[in-house]
Design a protein around this motif. Structure first.
Motif, mmCIF file in Angstrom:
data_model
loop_
_atom_site.group_PDB
_atom_site.id
_atom_site.type_symbol
_atom_site.label_atom_id
_atom_site.label_comp_id
_atom_site.label_asym_id
_atom_site.label_seq_id
_atom_site.Cartn_x
_atom_site.Cartn_y
_atom_site.Cartn_z
ATOM 1 N N ALA A 75 31.479 33.459 -7.692
ATOM 2 C CA ALA A 75 31.101 34.887 -8.495
ATOM 3 C C ALA A 75 30.239 35.048 -8.180
ATOM 4 O O ALA A 75 30.290 35.885 -7.529
ATOM 5 C CB ALA A 75 31.914 34.994 -10.217
ATOM 6 N N TRP A 76 28.946 34.536 -8.782
ATOM 7 C CA TRP A 76 28.207 35.301 -8.569
ATOM 8 C C TRP A 76 27.397 34.861 -6.420
ATOM 9 O O TRP A 76 26.635 36.158 -6.273
ATOM 10 C CB TRP A 76 26.508 34.476 -9.403
ATOM 11 C CG TRP A 76 27.138 34.807 -10.687
ATOM 12 C CD1 TRP A 76 27.863 35.710 -12.107
ATOM 13 C CD2 TRP A 76 26.310 34.395 -11.826
ATOM 14 N NE1 TRP A 76 27.881 35.529 -12.575
ATOM 15 C CE2 TRP A 76 26.724 34.726 -13.200
ATOM 16 C CE3 TRP A 76 24.597 33.773 -12.013
ATOM 17 C CZ2 TRP A 76 25.727 34.642 -14.444
ATOM 18 C CZ3 TRP A 76 24.249 32.729 -13.586
ATOM 19 C CH2 TRP A 76 25.048 33.680 -14.294
ATOM 20 N N LYS A 77 28.001 34.172 -6.133
ATOM 21 C CA LYS A 77 27.480 33.815 -5.125
ATOM 22 C C LYS A 77 28.146 35.311 -4.139
ATOM 23 O O LYS A 77 27.749 35.633 -3.154
ATOM 24 C CB LYS A 77 27.923 32.166 -4.619
ATOM 25 C CG LYS A 77 27.439 31.823 -4.864
ATOM 26 C CD LYS A 77 27.479 30.178 -4.113
ATOM 27 C CE LYS A 77 28.461 28.952 -4.680
ATOM 28 N NZ LYS A 77 28.552 27.649 -4.045
ATOM 29 N N GLY A 78 28.996 35.637 -5.087
ATOM 30 C CA GLY A 78 30.535 36.690 -3.981
ATOM 31 C C GLY A 78 29.382 37.976 -3.699
ATOM 32 O O GLY A 78 29.779 38.711 -3.551
ATOM 33 N N GLY A 82 24.399 39.156 -1.351
ATOM 34 C CA GLY A 82 24.228 40.681 -0.649
ATOM 35 C C GLY A 82 23.219 41.630 -0.891
ATOM 36 O O GLY A 82 22.306 41.704 -0.308
ATOM 37 N N PHE A 83 21.903 41.250 -1.806
ATOM 38 C CA PHE A 83 21.055 41.904 -1.852
ATOM 39 C C PHE A 83 20.042 40.992 -2.008
ATOM 40 O O PHE A 83 19.387 39.739 -1.753
ATOM 41 C CB PHE A 83 21.028 41.861 -4.042
ATOM 42 C CG PHE A 83 21.515 42.953 -4.657
ATOM 43 C CD1 PHE A 83 21.377 44.313 -4.471
ATOM 44 C CD2 PHE A 83 22.581 42.245 -5.092
ATOM 45 C CE1 PHE A 83 22.403 44.745 -5.144
ATOM 46 C CE2 PHE A 83 23.573 43.252 -6.289
ATOM 47 C CZ PHE A 83 23.537 44.115 -5.896
ATOM 48 N N ALA A 161 26.904 45.232 -1.184
ATOM 49 C CA ALA A 161 26.016 43.098 -1.620
ATOM 50 C C ALA A 161 27.335 43.031 -1.197
ATOM 51 O O ALA A 161 27.078 41.705 -0.720
ATOM 52 C CB ALA A 161 25.478 43.450 -2.755
ATOM 53 N N ILE A 162 28.308 43.282 -2.206
ATOM 54 C CA ILE A 162 29.849 42.761 -2.049
ATOM 55 C C ILE A 162 30.265 42.542 -0.186
ATOM 56 O O ILE A 162 30.332 41.838 0.209
ATOM 57 C CB ILE A 162 30.460 42.917 -2.498
ATOM 58 C CG1 ILE A 162 30.425 42.665 -3.989
ATOM 59 C CG2 ILE A 162 32.322 42.048 -3.011
ATOM 60 C CD1 ILE A 162 30.883 43.172 -5.456
ATOM 61 N N ALA A 163 30.340 43.650 -0.038
ATOM 62 C CA ALA A 163 30.574 44.030 1.290
ATOM 63 C C ALA A 163 29.818 43.236 1.862
ATOM 64 O O ALA A 163 30.196 42.630 3.436
ATOM 65 C CB ALA A 163 30.543 45.106 1.629
#
Length: 168
Positions: A75-78, A82-83, A161-163
């Motif tokens: 979950a955190w890698k997703g 991204g930041f 960041a997710i995108a």
């Protein structure tokens, strides 16, 4: 007189052992945040027990859940990579130990940076409650609860960041 020195010796030994345990326990919590900021997911997983009760409900509105370390890092890698950069800062640690169980309370501030016309920084502030257990001479987190206080900055950076991660 010798009995007095024996009692004093064992008292000092007990204090030193307790201080060493406190340091080990607090290092696990500190290592968790350092490894997270470094995107060192193997080190993050080592901080956690086999099952972890994870609760960010005060911020996310999502119910708490019992997860594996792999579930958490997936979950955190997703999001976090991204930041451009993240910085977790903890302080005011208070710890207690009872045999092979421990609790740690701390303040936490997480700053997330990503260049964006709406603002480059999103900051989240709150406190954490950790429960740890000792397994084969190693302390591991088996419960992590975040108590949200406030956020500041560009909260839209999370979705960006997710995108960014989804396009990789």
């Amino acid at each position: 007189m010798m009995q007095y020195f024996n009692i004093l010796f064992f008292l000092l030994l007990s204090i030193a052992t307790n201080a060493q345990q406190m340091e080990q326990i607090q290092n696990v919590v500190t290592d968790l945040f350092i490894a997270t900021d470094e995107n060192n997911w193997i080190a993050v997983e080592k901080c956690f027990a086999e099952k972890v009760f994870l609760d960010y409900s005060s911020m996310s509105g999502q119910p708490a859940a019992t997860l594996t370390p792999k579930d958490i890092t997936t979950a955190w890698k997703g999001v976090l990579p991204g930041f451009t950069s993240t910085h977790h800062q903890i302080g005011n640690l208070r710890s207690t130990v009872d045999a092979n169980k421990a609790k740690v309370f701390c303040y936490g501030t997480a700053t997330h940076f990503l260049e964006d016309e709406g603002g480059n920084v999103w900051t989240v502030v709150g406190t954490y409650d950790f429960h740890l257990q000792k397994q084969a001479e190693q302390w591991q987190i088996n419960r992590m609860t975040f108590h949200f206080k406030y956020q500041d900055g560009n909260a839209q950076l999370v979705q960006k960041a997710i995108a960014k991660q989804l396009t990789k």
